[in-house]
Design an enzyme around this catalytic site. Sequence first.
Site, PDB file in Angstrom:
ATOM      1  N   GLY A  11       0.831  -1.208   0.000  1.00 52.27           N
ATOM      2  CA  GLY A  11       0.000   0.000   0.000  1.00 52.27           C
ATOM      3  C   GLY A  11       0.862   1.254   0.000  1.00 52.27           C
ATOM      4  O   GLY A  11       2.095   1.176   0.051  1.00 52.27           O
ATOM      5  N   GLY A  94      -1.045   1.803  12.433  1.00 52.34           N
ATOM      6  CA  GLY A  94      -1.340   3.115  11.866  1.00 52.34           C
ATOM      7  C   GLY A  94      -2.709   3.155  11.219  1.00 52.34           C
ATOM      8  O   GLY A  94      -3.259   4.229  10.999  1.00 52.34           O
ATOM      9  N   THR A  95      -3.247   1.982  10.922  1.00 51.87           N
ATOM     10  CA  THR A  95      -4.546   1.922  10.238  1.00 51.87           C
ATOM     11  C   THR A  95      -5.620   2.563  11.117  1.00 51.87           C
ATOM     12  O   THR A  95      -5.702   2.256  12.307  1.00 51.87           O
ATOM     13  CB  THR A  95      -4.928   0.452   9.953  1.00 51.87           C
ATOM     14  OG1 THR A  95      -3.806  -0.195   9.374  1.00 51.87           O
ATOM     15  CG2 THR A  95      -6.133   0.382   9.031  1.00 51.87           C
ATOM     16  N   THR A  96      -6.433   3.415  10.526  1.00 53.78           N
ATOM     17  CA  THR A  96      -7.487   4.089  11.281  1.00 53.78           C
ATOM     18  C   THR A  96      -8.831   3.413  10.980  1.00 53.78           C
ATOM     19  O   THR A  96      -8.942   2.591  10.076  1.00 53.78           O
ATOM     20  CB  THR A  96      -7.537   5.585  10.918  1.00 53.78           C
ATOM     21  OG1 THR A  96      -7.548   5.699   9.485  1.00 53.78           O
ATOM     22  CG2 THR A  96      -6.326   6.306  11.451  1.00 53.78           C
ATOM     23  N   ALA A 120      -1.319   4.733  16.836  1.00 51.42           N
ATOM     24  CA  ALA A 120      -1.307   6.204  16.710  1.00 51.42           C
ATOM     25  C   ALA A 120      -2.187   6.602  15.535  1.00 51.42           C
ATOM     26  O   ALA A 120      -1.922   6.173  14.406  1.00 51.42           O
ATOM     27  CB  ALA A 120       0.109   6.728  16.509  1.00 51.42           C
ATOM     28  N   PRO A 121      -3.230   7.400  15.779  1.00 50.73           N
ATOM     29  CA  PRO A 121      -4.032   7.869  14.654  1.00 50.73           C
ATOM     30  C   PRO A 121      -3.224   8.743  13.715  1.00 50.73           C
ATOM     31  O   PRO A 121      -3.580   8.891  12.545  1.00 50.73           O
ATOM     32  CB  PRO A 121      -5.164   8.668  15.307  1.00 50.73           C
ATOM     33  CG  PRO A 121      -4.887   8.738  16.751  1.00 50.73           C
ATOM     34  CD  PRO A 121      -3.717   7.872  17.082  1.00 50.73           C
ATOM     35  N   HIS A 150      -7.981  15.010   3.263  1.00 53.73           N
ATOM     36  CA  HIS A 150      -7.136  13.871   2.885  1.00 53.73           C
ATOM     37  C   HIS A 150      -7.295  13.550   1.398  1.00 53.73           C
ATOM     38  O   HIS A 150      -8.266  13.973   0.766  1.00 53.73           O
ATOM     39  CB  HIS A 150      -7.502  12.625   3.703  1.00 53.73           C
ATOM     40  CG  HIS A 150      -6.976  12.659   5.116  1.00 53.73           C
ATOM     41  ND1 HIS A 150      -7.616  13.341   6.126  1.00 53.73           N
ATOM     42  CD2 HIS A 150      -5.866  12.094   5.671  1.00 53.73           C
ATOM     43  CE1 HIS A 150      -6.918  13.197   7.246  1.00 53.73           C
ATOM     44  NE2 HIS A 150      -5.858  12.448   7.002  1.00 53.73           N
ATOM     45  N   HIS A 151      -6.378  12.699   0.906  1.00 51.95           N
ATOM     46  CA  HIS A 151      -6.443  12.217  -0.475  1.00 51.95           C
ATOM     47  C   HIS A 151      -7.752  11.449  -0.696  1.00 51.95           C
ATOM     48  O   HIS A 151      -8.358  10.938   0.252  1.00 51.95           O
ATOM     49  CB  HIS A 151      -5.231  11.339  -0.779  1.00 51.95           C
ATOM     50  CG  HIS A 151      -5.145  10.120   0.100  1.00 51.95           C
ATOM     51  ND1 HIS A 151      -5.761   8.935  -0.212  1.00 51.95           N
ATOM     52  CD2 HIS A 151      -4.535   9.914   1.303  1.00 51.95           C
ATOM     53  CE1 HIS A 151      -5.530   8.042   0.734  1.00 51.95           C
ATOM     54  NE2 HIS A 151      -4.795   8.619   1.676  1.00 51.95           N
ATOM     55  N   LYS A 154      -8.738   7.675   0.627  1.00 52.31           N
ATOM     56  CA  LYS A 154      -8.894   7.334   2.049  1.00 52.31           C
ATOM     57  C   LYS A 154     -10.267   6.717   2.274  1.00 52.31           C
ATOM     58  O   LYS A 154     -11.282   7.262   1.824  1.00 52.31           O
ATOM     59  CB  LYS A 154      -8.704   8.583   2.918  1.00 52.31           C
ATOM     60  CG  LYS A 154      -8.781   8.294   4.413  1.00 52.31           C
ATOM     61  CD  LYS A 154      -8.338   9.491   5.239  1.00 52.31           C
ATOM     62  CE  LYS A 154      -8.513   9.265   6.732  1.00 52.31           C
ATOM     63  NZ  LYS A 154      -7.724   8.133   7.250  1.00 52.31           N
ATOM     64  N   GLY A 160      -9.130   9.338  11.754  1.00 48.99           N
ATOM     65  CA  GLY A 160      -8.803   8.977  13.135  1.00 48.99           C
ATOM     66  C   GLY A 160      -8.163  10.144  13.875  1.00 48.99           C
ATOM     67  O   GLY A 160      -8.379  10.323  15.074  1.00 48.99           O
TER      68      GLY A 160
HETATM   69  P1  NAP Z   1      -3.619   1.628   0.874  1.00 44.80           P
HETATM   70  O1  NAP Z   1      -2.696   2.268  -0.108  1.00 44.80           O
HETATM   71  O2  NAP Z   1      -4.997   1.226   0.422  1.00 44.80           O
HETATM   72  O3  NAP Z   1      -2.851   0.348   1.451  1.00 44.80           O
HETATM   73  C1  NAP Z   1      -3.451  -0.676   2.193  1.00 44.80           C
HETATM   74  C2  NAP Z   1      -2.785  -1.973   1.765  1.00 44.80           C
HETATM   75  O4  NAP Z   1      -3.171  -3.001   2.673  1.00 44.80           O
HETATM   76  C3  NAP Z   1      -3.227  -2.420   0.355  1.00 44.80           C
HETATM   77  O5  NAP Z   1      -2.105  -2.852  -0.379  1.00 44.80           O
HETATM   78  C4  NAP Z   1      -4.176  -3.560   0.676  1.00 44.80           C
HETATM   79  O6  NAP Z   1      -4.271  -4.515  -0.340  1.00 44.80           O
HETATM   80  C5  NAP Z   1      -3.512  -4.154   1.901  1.00 44.80           C
HETATM   81  N1  NAP Z   1      -4.371  -5.030   2.674  1.00 44.80           N
HETATM   82  C6  NAP Z   1      -5.719  -4.991   2.814  1.00 44.80           C
HETATM   83  N2  NAP Z   1      -6.128  -5.975   3.635  1.00 44.80           N
HETATM   84  C7  NAP Z   1      -5.005  -6.654   4.024  1.00 44.80           C
HETATM   85  C8  NAP Z   1      -4.773  -7.768   4.878  1.00 44.80           C
HETATM   86  N3  NAP Z   1      -5.788  -8.373   5.511  1.00 44.80           N
HETATM   87  N4  NAP Z   1      -3.504  -8.203   5.030  1.00 44.80           N
HETATM   88  C9  NAP Z   1      -2.480  -7.596   4.394  1.00 44.80           C
HETATM   89  N5  NAP Z   1      -2.639  -6.509   3.597  1.00 44.80           N
HETATM   90  C10 NAP Z   1      -3.896  -6.063   3.409  1.00 44.80           C
HETATM   91  O7  NAP Z   1      -3.851   2.559   2.143  1.00 44.80           O
HETATM   92  P2  NAP Z   1      -2.800   3.618   2.775  1.00 44.80           P
HETATM   93  O8  NAP Z   1      -3.008   4.946   2.190  1.00 44.80           O
HETATM   94  O9  NAP Z   1      -1.449   3.004   2.793  1.00 44.80           O
HETATM   95  O10 NAP Z   1      -3.361   3.722   4.256  1.00 44.80           O
HETATM   96  C11 NAP Z   1      -3.437   2.574   5.088  1.00 44.80           C
HETATM   97  C12 NAP Z   1      -4.062   2.961   6.425  1.00 44.80           C
HETATM   98  O11 NAP Z   1      -3.166   3.816   7.131  1.00 44.80           O
HETATM   99  C13 NAP Z   1      -5.380   3.739   6.316  1.00 44.80           C
HETATM  100  O12 NAP Z   1      -6.259   3.304   7.353  1.00 44.80           O
HETATM  101  C14 NAP Z   1      -4.963   5.176   6.576  1.00 44.80           C
HETATM  102  O13 NAP Z   1      -6.005   5.960   7.118  1.00 44.80           O
HETATM  103  C15 NAP Z   1      -3.868   4.954   7.590  1.00 44.80           C
HETATM  104  N6  NAP Z   1      -2.892   6.040   7.752  1.00 44.80           N
HETATM  105  C16 NAP Z   1      -2.470   6.290   8.998  1.00 44.80           C
HETATM  106  C17 NAP Z   1      -1.494   7.224   9.242  1.00 44.80           C
HETATM  107  C18 NAP Z   1      -1.021   7.442  10.637  1.00 44.80           C
HETATM  108  O14 NAP Z   1      -0.151   8.305  10.866  1.00 44.80           O
HETATM  109  N7  NAP Z   1      -1.542   6.706  11.623  1.00 44.80           N
HETATM  110  C19 NAP Z   1      -0.945   7.919   8.165  1.00 44.80           C
HETATM  111  C20 NAP Z   1      -1.384   7.652   6.868  1.00 44.80           C
HETATM  112  C21 NAP Z   1      -2.347   6.689   6.671  1.00 44.80           C
HETATM  113  P3  NAP Z   1      -5.531  -4.415  -1.370  1.00 44.80           P
HETATM  114  O15 NAP Z   1      -5.359  -3.125  -2.101  1.00 44.80           O
HETATM  115  O16 NAP Z   1      -5.357  -5.632  -2.219  1.00 44.80           O
HETATM  116  O17 NAP Z   1      -6.770  -4.437  -0.521  1.00 44.80           O
END
Ligand code: NAP
Length: 257
Positions: A11, A94-96, A120-121, A150-151, A154, A160
């Site tokens: 991701g 990090g996932t929200t 951490a949100p 956000h983008h 999301k 979060g």
């Molecule tokens: P993303 O690009 O959609 O990446 C998520 C990845 O996880 C995708 O490759 C997805 O695969 C994969 N995935 C889904 N289910 C899975 C599972 N059961 N096991 C293993 N991998 C799995 O999303 P992102 O932008 O990276 O954001 C991810 C999360 O982080 C979001 O909840 C976002 O809000 C959060 N976030 C948090 C912070 C923070 O500071 N806490 C900062 C930025 C983002 P598929 O595409 O095949 O489903």
Amino acid sequence: MISVMVIGALGRMGRTVCDAVAADSGLSLDVAVDPAFADTDVAGGFGHSGVACFASLDEGVDAGADVAVDFTTPDSVYGNLLVCLDRGIHCVVGTTGLSEQQMTELAARAGGGKANCFLAPNFAIGAVMLMEAAKLVARQMPSCEIIELHHDRKLDAPSGTALRTAELIDAEREGQPQPPGPAGDPARGAVHRGIPIHSVRLPGLVAHQEVIFGGLGQTLTIRHDSLSRQSFMPGVLLAVHKVSGLDGMVVGLEKLF
Ligand code: NAP
């Protein structure tokens, strides 16, 4: 050397985390999990050698990592964390989008001498500073609204970070007369702990938040912008290094300073 598994490794955040872990001399990127690894061409082009890549956590969980870092989706994160905690793997999350009930369940499963869970949100230091500043301002200016931007990919809204900011502000307002909240008008935002939150989703954005406080004849706006996903990496690496020394479940990057 701490052995690390990244869940959601292909991701947007997962790829950045893999690069950051691989570049940290105290960490070893050993395991990567993402559904897209089912395609062997994808696994071949991952860009990190010597990493065991799996399409499902059920396979990856037995590969011997000390710490799992989860940046996946609101639908899958809870199940992932249960699997890791049950196997004694510390979790950095990090996932929200986790519900309050899920957070309570995780807090009950973490710790007890087995595995800890740090969540951490927002891992960006500037966002943590925004929340700390908002707590300070709220004591004197309790009326506020939050705008989070956000983008457009999301999945969850409000963010979060916005939910956590509202909770922290509301705790500071305890004992003070509460400003009246909007009465169910959707145009006034989603209301959390009495605070309206407005969510903007647009291409071109990364992660941004404003808290606008209003008082007699004045406003005060605090704003943070994550301009790239690199902004989250120092916080993620700090958590990976510290999670084994925590006690049970801990929420908020400020708890690690
Ligand atoms: P993303 O690009 O959609 O990446 C998520 C990845 O996880 C995708 O490759 C997805 O695969 C994969 N995935 C889904 N289910 C899975 C599972 N059961 N096991 C293993 N991998 C799995 O999303 P992102 O932008 O990276 O954001 C991810 C999360 O982080 C979001 O909840 C976002 O809000 C959060 N976030 C948090 C912070 C923070 O500071 N806490 C900062 C930025 C983002 P598929 O595409 O095949 O489903």
